[in-house]
Design a protein around this motif. Structure first.
Motif, PDB file in Angstrom:
ATOM      1  N   GLY A  15       0.829  -1.211   0.000  1.00  0.00           N
ATOM      2  CA  GLY A  15       0.000   0.000   0.000  1.00  0.00           C
ATOM      3  C   GLY A  15       0.856   1.252   0.000  1.00  0.00           C
ATOM      4  N   LEU A  42       4.051  -8.159   4.356  1.00  0.00           N
ATOM      5  CA  LEU A  42       2.819  -8.940   4.177  1.00  0.00           C
ATOM      6  C   LEU A  42       1.790  -8.110   3.422  1.00  0.00           C
ATOM      7  CD1 LEU A  42       1.002 -11.466   5.002  1.00  0.00           C
ATOM      8  CD2 LEU A  42       0.223 -10.051   6.916  1.00  0.00           C
ATOM      9  N   GLY A  90      -4.757  -2.938   6.041  1.00  0.00           N
ATOM     10  CA  GLY A  90      -6.157  -2.776   6.382  1.00  0.00           C
ATOM     11  C   GLY A  90      -6.851  -1.971   5.316  1.00  0.00           C
ATOM     12  N   ILE A 109      -9.595  -8.250  10.824  1.00  0.00           N
ATOM     13  CA  ILE A 109      -8.201  -8.452  10.386  1.00  0.00           C
ATOM     14  C   ILE A 109      -7.283  -8.473  11.622  1.00  0.00           C
ATOM     15  CG2 ILE A 109      -6.261  -7.395   9.150  1.00  0.00           C
ATOM     16  CD1 ILE A 109      -8.287  -6.149   7.201  1.00  0.00           C
TER      17      ILE A 109
END
Ligand code: NAD
Ligand code: LMR
Length: 329
Positions: A15, A42, A90, A109
């Motif tokens: 991200g 991750l 997220g 999550i």
């Protein structure tokens, strides 16, 4: 003698915060210029190709401190033996959304990743939650990872702290490094209370230097509280480089210690200090030494501050109830 590498996990590494953060870690900005690192990154399967692209770029940048890169969509592999976990993964808040809107997506999550960290990370892993709602995600992580010491689970309010320093420095046209000891109390949300009552600039109280209490008690607070939303409005994306840099500040100070006479803001598990409710992750002024944070005690709190500190605590208590409701749905 060269130090052993530290394993640092970044979730959500494909991200936009991840993309800004991993090169900072690989350059030694988080843990120091003499500290080798192994990056664990991750993300989720739809982002696997992009994550691999980030890994390729890390290799191409030839960072001398970077001793290895694990890029994976497997949460157990990602968490294996990590010493530091920066939880960025997220669902981000989009324009027009409140943090509560992203709650249900994110608490599930954090519940799952709590178990993975508990099972696979180093026993003394230090955890920083960045993803929103940051305080409540951190709380969920703490509740579902009971074997990780509660002092090791924190959330990011350093960005708000740095924003407050930046606003005062801009107002006074002084270098930001001369301003210190602002405090962010409470939630990383628009209910947070940016407090300048104990802050100094070049050794002088900020209120004396600014000489405009109306601005400090009004516009200044609003700008800091709403800065995340203002960045989203301007960029159509949430803050990334400032979030990444502040995450490095948070971990660096936690691991290497705060400067003498300075304190910083960290979201930590409340022990009831300053009559805040226990059982929530609340942002306090802290000092750090020997890898541990300690809440600064004994600061005088006036009635105006008290009301603002209570309001943000109330929001966190409400968020906690909402999070548990989402989990049991
Ligand atoms: P982004 O959407 O660009 O990146 C999030 C990444 O997380 C994506 O690559 C996504 O695939 C990944 N992801 C989603 N679910 C995941 C999971 N279960 N495991 C691992 N990865 C997963 O978002 P961003 O702009 O990088 O922001 C990340 C988070 O940080 C958001 O929640 C945002 O609101 C928050 N944020 C917090 C602060 C703060 O100061 N605390 C500041 C800025 C942003
Ligand atoms: C920020 O403070 O920049 C982020 O938390 C984005 C947001 O959701 O406000």
């Amino acid at each position: 003698m060269a130090k052993d590498p530290v394993r640092v996990l970044v979730t959500g590494a494909a991200g936009q915060i991840g993309y800004a953060l991993v090169p900072m870690i690989a350059r030694g900005i988080m843990l120091g210029a003499d500290q080798p690192v192994i990056l664990h990154m991750l993300d989720i399967p739809p982002a696997a190709e992009s994550l691999n692209g980030v890994k390729m770029e890390l290799i191409d940048a030839a960072f001398p401190l970077l001793k290895g890169v694990v890029a994976t969509t497997d949460v157990a592999e990602a968490c294996k033996d990590v010493n530091i976990a920066v939880m960025v993964g997220g669902f981000p808040r989009k324009e027009g959304m409140e943090r509560k809107d992203v709650m249900s997506k994110n608490v599930s999550i954090y519940k799952a990743q709590a178990s993975a960290l508990e099972q696979h990370a180093a026993k003394d892993v230090k955890v920083l939650v960045v993803a929103n709602p940051a305080n409540t995600n951190a709380l969920i992580l703490k509740e579902f990872a009971p074997s990780i010491p509660e002092k090791n689970i924190t959330c990011l309010t350093r960005l708000d702290h740095n924003r407050a320093l930046g606003q005062i420095a801009e107002r006074l046209s002084v270098p930001v490094s001369t301003v210190k000891n602002v405090i962010i109390w409470g939630n990383h949300s628009s209910s947070q209370y940016p407090d300048v009552n104990h802050a100094v600039v070049g050794g002088k109280p900020v209120r004396e230097a600014v000489q405009d209490d109306a601005w400090l008690d009004g516009e200044f607070i609003k700008v800091v509280q709403q800065r995340g939303a203002a960045i989203i409005k301007a960029r159509k994306l949430s803050s990334a480089l400032s979030a990444a840099s502040s995450a490095c500040d948070h971990i660096r100070d936690w691991v290497l210690g705060t400067a003498e006479g300075s304190y910083v803001s960290m979201g930590v598990y409340s022990d009831g200090s300053y009559n805040t409710p226990s059982g929530i992750i609340y942002s306090f002024p802290v000092t750090c030494a020997n890898g541990e944070w300690t809440i600064v005690q004994g600061l005088p709190i006036d009635d105006n501050s008290r009301a603002k500190m209570d309001a943000t605590a109330d929001e966190l208590v409400e968020e906690k109830a909402l999070a548990y409701a989402c989990i049991s749905e």
